[in-house]
Design an enzyme around this catalytic site. Structure first.
Site, mmCIF file in Angstrom:
data_model
loop_
_atom_site.group_PDB
_atom_site.id
_atom_site.type_symbol
_atom_site.label_atom_id
_atom_site.label_comp_id
_atom_site.label_asym_id
_atom_site.label_seq_id
_atom_site.Cartn_x
_atom_site.Cartn_y
_atom_site.Cartn_z
ATOM 1 N N GLU A 182 0.845 -1.201 0.000
ATOM 2 C CA GLU A 182 0.000 0.000 0.000
ATOM 3 C C GLU A 182 0.875 1.244 0.000
ATOM 4 O OE1 GLU A 182 -2.290 -0.198 3.593
ATOM 5 O OE2 GLU A 182 -2.809 -2.302 3.271
ATOM 6 N N LYS A 193 2.395 4.456 1.504
ATOM 7 C CA LYS A 193 2.541 4.952 2.880
ATOM 8 C C LYS A 193 2.153 6.422 2.845
ATOM 9 C CE LYS A 193 5.397 4.876 6.995
ATOM 10 N NZ LYS A 193 4.838 6.109 7.526
ATOM 11 N N ASP A 220 1.459 10.098 3.789
ATOM 12 C CA ASP A 220 2.189 10.969 4.696
ATOM 13 C C ASP A 220 1.223 11.971 5.318
ATOM 14 O OD1 ASP A 220 4.279 11.933 6.085
ATOM 15 O OD2 ASP A 220 5.244 12.959 4.405
ATOM 16 N N TYR A 259 -6.983 2.030 6.260
ATOM 17 C CA TYR A 259 -6.120 0.892 5.907
ATOM 18 C C TYR A 259 -6.006 -0.166 6.995
ATOM 19 C CZ TYR A 259 -2.981 4.162 8.306
ATOM 20 O OH TYR A 259 -2.434 5.046 9.190
ATOM 21 N N LYS A 297 10.703 3.249 2.924
ATOM 22 C CA LYS A 297 10.668 4.697 2.695
ATOM 23 C C LYS A 297 11.274 5.051 1.348
ATOM 24 C CE LYS A 297 9.299 6.536 6.724
ATOM 25 N NZ LYS A 297 10.126 7.558 7.306
ATOM 26 N N CYS A 338 25.442 46.213 -10.150
ATOM 27 C CA CYS A 338 25.597 44.883 -10.738
ATOM 28 C C CYS A 338 26.952 44.284 -10.352
ATOM 29 C CB CYS A 338 25.473 44.994 -12.250
ATOM 30 S SG CYS A 338 25.880 43.476 -13.115
ATOM 31 N N CYS A 366 29.148 44.144 -13.791
ATOM 32 C CA CYS A 366 29.657 45.304 -14.516
ATOM 33 C C CYS A 366 29.650 46.591 -13.693
ATOM 34 C CB CYS A 366 28.869 45.506 -15.815
ATOM 35 S SG CYS A 366 27.234 46.182 -15.561
ATOM 36 N N CYS A 387 20.110 44.572 -13.970
ATOM 37 C CA CYS A 387 21.265 45.408 -14.263
ATOM 38 C C CYS A 387 20.888 46.318 -15.422
ATOM 39 C CB CYS A 387 22.440 44.516 -14.658
ATOM 40 S SG CYS A 387 23.777 45.430 -15.428
ATOM 41 N N CYS A 410 27.401 44.963 -19.984
ATOM 42 C CA CYS A 410 27.556 43.978 -18.912
ATOM 43 C C CYS A 410 27.937 42.621 -19.505
ATOM 44 C CB CYS A 410 26.245 43.870 -18.143
ATOM 45 S SG CYS A 410 26.291 42.698 -16.803
HETATM 46 S S1 IVH Z 1 -0.481 0.300 8.823
HETATM 47 C C1 IVH Z 1 1.044 -1.841 12.182
HETATM 48 N N1 IVH Z 1 -0.728 1.342 6.443
HETATM 49 O O1 IVH Z 1 2.484 4.897 9.060
HETATM 50 C C2 IVH Z 1 0.301 -1.086 11.169
HETATM 51 N N2 IVH Z 1 0.179 2.659 8.182
HETATM 52 O O2 IVH Z 1 4.699 4.115 10.864
HETATM 53 C C3 IVH Z 1 0.594 0.329 11.221
HETATM 54 N N3 IVH Z 1 0.746 4.925 7.471
HETATM 55 O O3 IVH Z 1 1.005 5.521 12.132
HETATM 56 C C4 IVH Z 1 -0.237 1.092 10.367
HETATM 57 N N4 IVH Z 1 0.097 4.724 5.399
HETATM 58 O O4 IVH Z 1 0.300 6.929 10.187
HETATM 59 C C5 IVH Z 1 -0.338 1.538 7.717
HETATM 60 N N5 IVH Z 1 -1.027 2.147 4.286
HETATM 61 C C6 IVH Z 1 -0.643 2.324 5.560
HETATM 62 C C7 IVH Z 1 -0.116 3.551 6.004
HETATM 63 C C8 IVH Z 1 0.289 3.672 7.318
HETATM 64 C C9 IVH Z 1 0.609 5.534 6.304
HETATM 65 C C10 IVH Z 1 1.335 5.554 8.661
HETATM 66 C C11 IVH Z 1 0.422 5.567 9.845
HETATM 67 C C12 IVH Z 1 1.179 4.881 10.925
HETATM 68 C C13 IVH Z 1 2.576 4.969 10.443
HETATM 69 C C14 IVH Z 1 3.366 3.835 10.978
#
Ligand code: IVH
Length: 700
Positions: free
Chosen positions: A144, A146, A148, A259, A347, A441, A444, A459, A464
């Protein structure tokens, strides 16, 4: 919570130096001291991040610090205490919100930064589950994005939202129910709207985010209101959700993707895949970019694919999360120190880093624009070492309040050039220096100007070195001096060899000099010199245009030429005189005035004339009592034919035309005037009788 800031900074400095040191080489005593230092540092940054929503260091730096602490603690397990930041992530909720305990702790994820670590994860899973030895048939993964943002938990009792909370430290979060209720993608009731079919209890977890566009919009508004800006979309989302006034949250376009789950009663899920398919049926939004992976190779593919897609999503993701799909397998794998063994966050290379601005320098571009550039301590941002970032212009520097010596957050998004996002003002020592774009400048020495309505400082010098090629090329162009054969390749060589240091040098070029250029034969050289010669005979409008004065394009050059008739008159015109001319606004006026204020420019113009440039139709210096005045005649004059009157006007430096407009100075009305007289009256133009006209031309 109070922190000793001075001490904190000290620690920052010291920790940096020890980063590569081998854990093995540390004595127990040293390790104890280092652990204490790192914990203090991490706790402080946790507080900045979670409690104040105002981080001081980049996530990457934070991750490195935490990783370092973990390494040392792993080398000295006896030094691990329950209150170490490695044993919990996050800080205590703000006192203003009620505390909410998560029945099932909201875990954190162990991080990985490379494909190798993804493979290691697979090896570990197979081994722990006994796939090789036949205990389990196979292991499948789900990958999935991640997201932010900010993790939240929503409790649905009999289908109705009862409590919504932030993750907090994973065990205790903040009650933000009222705020979450304002988020459109948070259903207040689950679907279908029939009590029977709904689970008695469902705790769902997801991430609250704000789209990048919305984040920018929000920051623009905040800038207008003079409020502090959010460093990134995640901070904007967190800051918006953790508002004591739900009305403010409601005005922010927050979104949520679900999720995971905590407790569930009256409903059962067997796999993550099954869960993600079931959640939308309850009206709970799931991210569309989810992938079921049968092998670790597919996980790797997914990872690379998401890295590619990253910039097109419209919201920030900082990596991908890999999870063992089967919940029974997840249970068997269990949890270790607050992170499930069955999941891994991979990451992406960080796009934000912190570094220090060591200097601000100015670059002069081809068009004379002065661009301030921050020189920084080199830092690796997402795989690229960055040590310079454009600051665009003075307004940008002022808006972000960037000073020499500041610690800044540097960002490199996608293939976009690096930019300084914000200054970490709390790192200031008082020794930082403000920066102003110089008045002269750096290349020049001519004055620089910032014209009204423009953000750029330029300038004004025509000789120049930074702009020379561009200036010469424009000077020689068809609609300017029209020097055929003097193309960009030749200009490049002429300027690089120092044969042309200003446009005036064109008129003293000798055949032998031209012949030193690449692929330059005698014939070509002679042809060029012939067109140089030919160009000497020109008009004032063309010459003015050729000088490349900012905002004096062809049209404006013609107006100026018509009005002044001679270069020396234009040269002497004051700002006010210039502005009085129709069509000449303050911008053009200032541009022209600053151009002729430069000794260098005057010298170049003089040398052009000395080199043989002649301006056709320059009107005589004396007797120009009607200089710059424009006339329209209407009706029949007793003593003068229309043509004759016009000629007199022109001989005195004025201009006669036939159509009435705001730019006309006088309308001379004879017998039986036409509609022009009425129009002139409407426009408030001065009307002269024949007698008054004679007085004006000195013939009465
Ligand atoms: S699963 C053990 N799924 O990541 C399961 N977390 O470092 C933990 N996060 O606090 C959560 N996308 O804020 C999961 N697809 C995703 C996620 C996700 C972002 C963040 C979430 C969590 C942090 C864990």
């Amino acid at each position: 919570m109070t922190f000793d800031l001075a001490k904190e900074k000290d620690t920052n400095k010291r920790t940096g130096k020890h980063d590569d040191e081998d854990v093995e080489s540390l004595s127990r005593k040293e390790a104890t001291a280092r652990i204490a230092e790192l914990r203090r540092e991490i706790n402080y940054h946790n507080y900045r991040y979670y409690v104040l929503d105002s981080p001081e260091i980049s996530d990457a730096k934070y991750d490195r610090t935490l990783k370092r602490l973990k390494e040392i603690e792993e080398g000295f397990p006896e030094l691990v205490t329950p209150d170490s930041p490695t044993q919990r992530v996050g800080a205590r909720p703000l006192e203003a919100f009620r505390e909410v305990r998560h029945f099932v702790p909201m875990l954190s994820l162990s991080n990985a930064f490379s494909e190798e670590e993804i493979r290691d994860f697979d090896t570990r899973m197979r081994k722990l589950l006994g796939v090789e030895s036949g205990v389990e048939k196979d292991v499948r993964y789900i990958a999935e994005p991640k997201l932010d943002g900010l993790a939240v938990e929503l409790v649905y009792e009999n289908g109705t939202l009862s409590v919504g909370s932030t993750r907090g430290d994973g065990v205790t979060g903040e009650d933000v129910t009222q705020n979450l209720r304002t988020v459109r993608s948070v259903p207040l009731r689950l679907l279908p709207d029939r009590r029977r079919a709904l689970p008695a209890l469902l705790e769902v977890r997801g991430e609250v985010i704000i789209r990048i566009e919305e984040f920018k919009k929000l920051n623009r508004e905040r800038e207008r209101e003079g409020e502090p800006l959010f460093a990134n979309p995640r901070n904007a989302a967190a800051g918006s959700l953790r508002q004591l006034d739900p009305g403010i949250t409601a005005s922010r376009p927050l979104e949520v993707f679900f999720y995971g789950i905590g407790r569930a009663q009256g409903v059962k899920f067997d796999t993550q895949d099954g869960l993600l398919k079931a959640l939308p049926k309850f009206g709970l939004r799931v991210n569309p970019h989810v992938g079921v992976c049968d092998t670790i190779e597919e996980v790797l593919e997914y990872y690379r694919d998401m890295m590619q897609k990253r910039d097109t999503l419209g919201y920030e993701i900082d990596g991908v999360v890999v999870k063992v799909n089967d919940f029974a397998q997840q249970d068997r794998l269990g949890t270790i120190s607050r992170s499930p063994r069955w999941a891994l966050a991979v990451k992406f290379p960080a796009r934000q880093e912190t570094t220090k601005v060591t200097d601000i320098v100015v670059q002069v571009g081809r068009t004379g624009a002065l661009t301030p550039v921050a020189v920084m301590e080199p830092v690796n941002v997402g795989g690229v070492t960055v040590s310079r970032a454009t600051l665009h212009n003075q307004d940008e520097i002022d808006r972000k309040d960037i000073r020499i010596g500041d610690t800044v957050i540097l960002q490199r998004a996608g293939d976009v050039i690096p930019e300084i996002v914000s200054v970490i003002t709390s790192n200031r020592t008082g020794r930082e220096r403000r920066f102003r774009i110089p008045d002269t400048c750096p290349v020049c020495g001519s004055d620089t100007v910032r014209l009204p309505g423009e953000a750029v400082t330029r300038c004004t010098g025509i000789a120049c070195a930074a702009q020379l090629k561009e200036l010469v090329s424009h000077f020689a162009s068809r609609r300017a001096m029209d020097i055929q054969g003097l193309g960009d390749k030749i200009i490049e060589q002429l300027t690089e060899k120092g044969l042309v240091k200003s446009v005036a040098d064109i008129y003293s070029l000798r055949p032998a000099e031209l012949m030193t250029l690449d692929r330059m034969g005698e014939k070509l050289a002679n042809n060029i010199l012939a067109s140089v010669e030919k160009s000497k005979n020109t008009t004032l409008a063309r010459l003015l245009y050729a000088l490349g004065i900012r905002h004096a394009g062809e049209h404006i050059s013609r107006i100026l030429a018509d009005h002044f008739g001679r270069m020396d008159r234009l040269r002497a015109a004051s700002l006010e005189e210039l502005q009085e001319i129709g069509e000449i606004g303050p911008q053009v006026a200032l541009s022209v005035r600053s151009f002729f204020d430069q000794k260098i420019n005057i010298a170049v113009v003089d040398r052009l004339f000395a080199g043989g440039v002649r301006v056709r139709g320059e009107r005589p210096r004396s007797g120009a009592r009607l200089l710059g005045k424009s006339f329209v005649f209407t009706g029949t004059l007793e003593k003068y034919e229309r043509e004759e009157a016009s000629r007199i006007v022109e001989s005195l430096g004025g201009k006669a035309t036939s159509s009435i407009s705001q730019k006309i100075d006088y309308v001379v009305a004879g017998k039986e005037p036409g509609s022009k007289l009425r129009k002139a009256k409407e426009l408030g133009i001065r009307i002269l009788s024949e007698k008054e006209f004679e007085e004006l031309i000195g013939r009465s």
